[in-house]
Design a protein around this motif. Structure first.
Motif, PDB file in Angstrom:
ATOM      1  N   LYS A 118      13.575 -93.246 -42.575  1.00 31.87           N
ATOM      2  CA  LYS A 118      14.548 -93.625 -41.557  1.00 31.87           C
ATOM      3  C   LYS A 118      14.802 -92.491 -40.563  1.00 31.87           C
ATOM      4  CE  LYS A 118      16.951 -96.908 -44.569  1.00 31.87           C
ATOM      5  NZ  LYS A 118      18.233 -97.258 -45.235  1.00 31.87           N
ATOM      6  N   VAL A 119      14.200 -91.346 -40.814  1.00 32.11           N
ATOM      7  CA  VAL A 119      14.435 -90.175 -39.969  1.00 32.11           C
ATOM      8  C   VAL A 119      13.113 -89.524 -39.564  1.00 32.11           C
ATOM      9  CG1 VAL A 119      16.697 -89.677 -40.970  1.00 32.11           C
ATOM     10  CG2 VAL A 119      14.644 -88.699 -42.010  1.00 32.11           C
ATOM     11  N   ALA A 120      13.168 -88.706 -38.514  1.00 34.03           N
ATOM     12  CA  ALA A 120      12.001 -87.922 -38.099  1.00 34.03           C
ATOM     13  C   ALA A 120      11.858 -86.710 -39.026  1.00 34.03           C
ATOM     14  CB  ALA A 120      12.169 -87.479 -36.660  1.00 34.03           C
ATOM     15  N   SER A 121      10.709 -86.062 -38.942  1.00 37.55           N
ATOM     16  CA  SER A 121      10.436 -84.905 -39.792  1.00 37.55           C
ATOM     17  C   SER A 121       9.982 -83.721 -38.941  1.00 37.55           C
ATOM     18  CB  SER A 121       9.367 -85.237 -40.823  1.00 37.55           C
ATOM     19  OG  SER A 121       9.775 -86.289 -41.667  1.00 37.55           O
ATOM     20  N   ALA A 122       9.945 -82.567 -39.554  1.00 35.08           N
ATOM     21  CA  ALA A 122       9.458 -81.373 -38.865  1.00 35.08           C
ATOM     22  C   ALA A 122       8.849 -80.418 -39.872  1.00 35.08           C
ATOM     23  CB  ALA A 122      10.596 -80.680 -38.109  1.00 35.08           C
ATOM     24  N   VAL A 123       7.864 -79.658 -39.420  1.00 32.36           N
ATOM     25  CA  VAL A 123       7.202 -78.660 -40.262  1.00 32.36           C
ATOM     26  C   VAL A 123       7.782 -77.287 -39.928  1.00 32.36           C
ATOM     27  CG1 VAL A 123       5.010 -77.565 -40.860  1.00 32.36           C
ATOM     28  CG2 VAL A 123       5.096 -80.030 -40.375  1.00 32.36           C
ATOM     29  N   VAL A 124       8.180 -76.566 -40.960  1.00 29.83           N
ATOM     30  CA  VAL A 124       8.736 -75.220 -40.806  1.00 29.83           C
ATOM     31  C   VAL A 124       7.767 -74.209 -41.416  1.00 29.83           C
ATOM     32  CG1 VAL A 124      10.683 -73.684 -41.291  1.00 29.83           C
ATOM     33  CG2 VAL A 124      11.082 -76.139 -40.957  1.00 29.83           C
ATOM     34  N   HIS A 125       7.488 -73.155 -40.671  1.00 30.40           N
ATOM     35  CA  HIS A 125       6.621 -72.071 -41.151  1.00 30.40           C
ATOM     36  C   HIS A 125       7.503 -70.858 -41.423  1.00 30.40           C
ATOM     37  CE1 HIS A 125       2.874 -69.946 -41.777  1.00 30.40           C
ATOM     38  NE2 HIS A 125       3.203 -69.033 -40.881  1.00 30.40           N
ATOM     39  N   LEU A 126       7.433 -70.353 -42.643  1.00 31.58           N
ATOM     40  CA  LEU A 126       8.255 -69.207 -43.046  1.00 31.58           C
ATOM     41  C   LEU A 126       7.373 -68.088 -43.563  1.00 31.58           C
ATOM     42  CD1 LEU A 126       9.776 -72.018 -44.534  1.00 31.58           C
ATOM     43  CD2 LEU A 126      11.647 -70.380 -44.323  1.00 31.58           C
ATOM     44  N   ILE A 127       7.636 -66.882 -43.081  1.00 29.36           N
ATOM     45  CA  ILE A 127       6.923 -65.693 -43.565  1.00 29.36           C
ATOM     46  C   ILE A 127       7.957 -64.744 -44.177  1.00 29.36           C
ATOM     47  CG2 ILE A 127       5.482 -63.729 -42.957  1.00 29.36           C
ATOM     48  CD1 ILE A 127       4.406 -65.345 -40.625  1.00 29.36           C
ATOM     49  N   PRO A 128       7.906 -64.515 -45.491  1.00 27.98           N
ATOM     50  CA  PRO A 128       8.875 -63.624 -46.143  1.00 27.98           C
ATOM     51  C   PRO A 128       8.892 -62.237 -45.505  1.00 27.98           C
ATOM     52  CG  PRO A 128       7.701 -64.890 -47.789  1.00 27.98           C
ATOM     53  CD  PRO A 128       7.015 -65.163 -46.467  1.00 27.98           C
ATOM     54  N   ARG A 129      10.091 -61.702 -45.322  1.00 33.39           N
ATOM     55  CA  ARG A 129      10.256 -60.381 -44.720  1.00 33.39           C
ATOM     56  C   ARG A 129       9.858 -59.282 -45.705  1.00 33.39           C
ATOM     57  NH1 ARG A 129      13.262 -60.890 -40.147  1.00 33.39           N
ATOM     58  NH2 ARG A 129      14.482 -62.803 -39.907  1.00 33.39           N
ATOM     59  N   ALA A 130       9.304 -58.226 -45.171  1.00 35.06           N
ATOM     60  CA  ALA A 130       8.948 -57.081 -46.014  1.00 35.06           C
ATOM     61  C   ALA A 130      10.199 -56.432 -46.589  1.00 35.06           C
ATOM     62  CB  ALA A 130       8.149 -56.066 -45.202  1.00 35.06           C
ATOM     63  N   ASP A 131      11.312 -56.507 -45.831  1.00 35.41           N
ATOM     64  CA  ASP A 131      12.563 -55.886 -46.265  1.00 35.41           C
ATOM     65  C   ASP A 131      13.535 -56.934 -46.815  1.00 35.41           C
ATOM     66  OD1 ASP A 131      12.996 -57.187 -43.886  1.00 35.41           O
ATOM     67  OD2 ASP A 131      14.282 -55.613 -43.025  1.00 35.41           O
ATOM     68  N   PRO A 138       5.765 -66.254 -52.277  1.00 32.58           N
ATOM     69  CA  PRO A 138       4.495 -66.602 -51.634  1.00 32.58           C
ATOM     70  C   PRO A 138       4.286 -65.735 -50.403  1.00 32.58           C
ATOM     71  CG  PRO A 138       6.170 -68.227 -51.099  1.00 32.58           C
ATOM     72  CD  PRO A 138       6.805 -67.279 -52.071  1.00 32.58           C
ATOM     73  N   CYS A 139       3.054 -65.649 -49.916  1.00 33.85           N
ATOM     74  CA  CYS A 139       2.819 -64.842 -48.711  1.00 33.85           C
ATOM     75  C   CYS A 139       3.221 -65.616 -47.455  1.00 33.85           C
ATOM     76  CB  CYS A 139       1.382 -64.351 -48.635  1.00 33.85           C
ATOM     77  SG  CYS A 139       0.123 -65.610 -48.661  1.00 33.85           S
ATOM     78  N   ALA A 140       3.287 -66.938 -47.542  1.00 36.45           N
ATOM     79  CA  ALA A 140       3.778 -67.758 -46.431  1.00 36.45           C
ATOM     80  C   ALA A 140       4.071 -69.159 -46.962  1.00 36.45           C
ATOM     81  CB  ALA A 140       2.761 -67.820 -45.299  1.00 36.45           C
ATOM     82  N   LEU A 141       4.992 -69.845 -46.277  1.00 36.74           N
ATOM     83  CA  LEU A 141       5.349 -71.208 -46.649  1.00 36.74           C
ATOM     84  C   LEU A 141       5.259 -72.090 -45.409  1.00 36.74           C
ATOM     85  CD1 LEU A 141       7.691 -69.035 -47.849  1.00 36.74           C
ATOM     86  CD2 LEU A 141       8.256 -71.031 -49.225  1.00 36.74           C
ATOM     87  N   THR A 142       4.530 -73.179 -45.494  1.00 36.67           N
ATOM     88  CA  THR A 142       4.451 -74.151 -44.408  1.00 36.67           C
ATOM     89  C   THR A 142       4.844 -75.488 -45.018  1.00 36.67           C
ATOM     90  OG1 THR A 142       2.630 -72.874 -43.461  1.00 36.67           O
ATOM     91  CG2 THR A 142       3.026 -75.080 -42.554  1.00 36.67           C
ATOM     92  N   LEU A 143       6.054 -75.934 -44.688  1.00 39.52           N
ATOM     93  CA  LEU A 143       6.677 -77.025 -45.428  1.00 39.52           C
ATOM     94  C   LEU A 143       7.252 -78.077 -44.487  1.00 39.52           C
ATOM     95  CD1 LEU A 143       8.700 -74.727 -47.863  1.00 39.52           C
ATOM     96  CD2 LEU A 143       6.460 -75.757 -48.298  1.00 39.52           C
ATOM     97  N   MET A 144       7.089 -79.327 -44.868  1.00 42.12           N
ATOM     98  CA  MET A 144       7.662 -80.413 -44.077  1.00 42.12           C
ATOM     99  C   MET A 144       8.972 -80.887 -44.702  1.00 42.12           C
ATOM    100  SD  MET A 144       6.099 -83.983 -42.724  1.00 42.12           S
ATOM    101  CE  MET A 144       4.630 -83.115 -42.284  1.00 42.12           C
ATOM    102  N   PHE A 145       9.980 -81.026 -43.832  1.00 36.31           N
ATOM    103  CA  PHE A 145      11.302 -81.496 -44.233  1.00 36.31           C
ATOM    104  C   PHE A 145      11.741 -82.618 -43.302  1.00 36.31           C
ATOM    105  CE2 PHE A 145      11.112 -76.945 -45.168  1.00 36.31           C
ATOM    106  CZ  PHE A 145      11.626 -76.855 -46.443  1.00 36.31           C
ATOM    107  N   GLN A 146      12.823 -83.282 -43.673  1.00 34.45           N
ATOM    108  CA  GLN A 146      13.504 -84.122 -42.701  1.00 34.45           C
ATOM    109  C   GLN A 146      13.894 -83.223 -41.520  1.00 34.45           C
ATOM    110  OE1 GLN A 146      16.685 -86.691 -44.308  1.00 34.45           O
ATOM    111  NE2 GLN A 146      15.978 -86.060 -46.336  1.00 34.45           N
ATOM    112  N   LYS A 147      13.855 -83.758 -40.323  1.00 30.99           N
ATOM    113  CA  LYS A 147      14.146 -82.963 -39.127  1.00 30.99           C
ATOM    114  C   LYS A 147      15.501 -82.266 -39.239  1.00 30.99           C
ATOM    115  CE  LYS A 147      14.762 -83.361 -34.115  1.00 30.99           C
ATOM    116  NZ  LYS A 147      14.874 -84.294 -32.978  1.00 30.99           N
ATOM    117  N   GLU A 148      16.490 -82.965 -39.763  1.00 27.50           N
ATOM    118  CA  GLU A 148      17.836 -82.389 -39.883  1.00 27.50           C
ATOM    119  C   GLU A 148      17.833 -81.147 -40.770  1.00 27.50           C
ATOM    120  OE1 GLU A 148      21.931 -83.545 -42.239  1.00 27.50           O
ATOM    121  OE2 GLU A 148      20.775 -85.177 -41.333  1.00 27.50           O
TER     122      GLU A 148
END
Length: 271
Positions: A192-205, A139-149
């Motif tokens: 039972k846990v908090a969450s967080a959103v992580v934004h990932l941009i695939p590297r060109a290399d 993908p050109c970018a990923l914006t995904l929510m996970f458990q905070k851990e």
């Protein structure tokens, strides 16, 4: 469009739907929250978006309000398909795929550069991330929510307690950062846990798939016995000789080796 729809809670009640624990479901029903996630993921500028595990469609509503192009939903739980169909404006923009995201070929769903935006089911979030980072489709970018851990494990630095295989593989492939934190109370039902959103941009290399396979092998061995020196934890792969070929101290432990060091180990494994 969303202004013409009933509130999500009313839609869930009308369809008699509850979250399934076996699917790791926790719903985001607050459109103020989902709109913020979509703003963090964009701008899309007409590019396609794939959302996995939309459930009742809280995040979907915000995506459809945005500048996204075609929106494809992948939902395993068939109970939610009628609810999601209510979001279809009939303009051909929305596609609903009732399937297991772990088995889906995203390349067949994508139309050109495609964003992934999802509140991932807790029980398969890590597996899905590894699939998207190491598989044939990027993908050109990923914006995904996970458990905070889990989110902290993705972005961890060397010597952090959370630093491990997931950090090395994620950061070898993409630039990753946490862009949002959410308390358990933001979800229905609250986990039972908090969450967080992580934004990932695939590297060109980004490494090729063969290198990533070797990286997975090396990190599995190194972090499988993370308290041992690499000469011991990597013994089956060459131990001290492998470390020396990669310019790594054989007496070091896995949590002290940065991503570049693990990539050198992966490269040395092929010699």
């Amino acid at each position: 469009m969303t202004a013409d729809l009933p509130p999500l809670r009313e839609s869930l009640e009308a369809h008699g739907l509850l979250a399934k624990k076996s699917f790791g479901q926790h719903f985001l029903l607050d459109l103020n929250v989902t709109r913020k996630i979509v703003r963090l993921a964009g701008p899309f500028e007409g590019r396609a978006v794939i959302e996995v595990g939309p459930g009742p469609g809280g995040l979907t509503r915000a995506i459809l309000e945005s500048d996204a192009g075609r929106v494809t939903l992948v939902e395993k739980d068939r109970r939610f398909v009628p609810l999601l169909e209510e979001l279809d404006a009939g303009d051909g923009r929305l596609t609903i795929v009732q399937a297991d995201a772990l088995k889906v070929d995203e390349a067949k769903l994508a139309e050109g550069p495609t964003h992934l935006v999802s509140n991932l089911p807790y029980n398969v979030g890590t597996a899905l991330l590894i699939k998207w980072l190491t598989g044939p489709w990027t993908p050109c970018a990923l914006t995904l929510m996970f458990q905070k851990e889990v989110a902290e494990r993705i972005v961890a630095d060397t010597d952090d307690d959370a630093y491990g295989r997931l950090a090395v593989i994620s950061q070898a492939v993409a630039e990753a950062r946490i862009v949002m934190h959410l308390p358990a109370a933001a979800f229905t039902p609250p986990p039972k846990v908090a969450s967080a959103v992580v934004h990932l941009i695939p590297r060109a290399d980004r490494p090729d798939r063969a290198t990533l396979k070797r990286l997975e092998t090396v990190t599995a061995a190194a972090f499988g016995q993370r308290r041992k020196m690499l000469r011991s934890s990597l013994k089956q792969l060459g131990g001290g000789a492998l470390c020396e070929a990669a310019g790594i101290d054989p007496d070091a432990r896995a949590e002290t080796i940065d991503v570049a060091g693990f990539l050198r180990l992966a490269a040395a494994l092929d010699r």
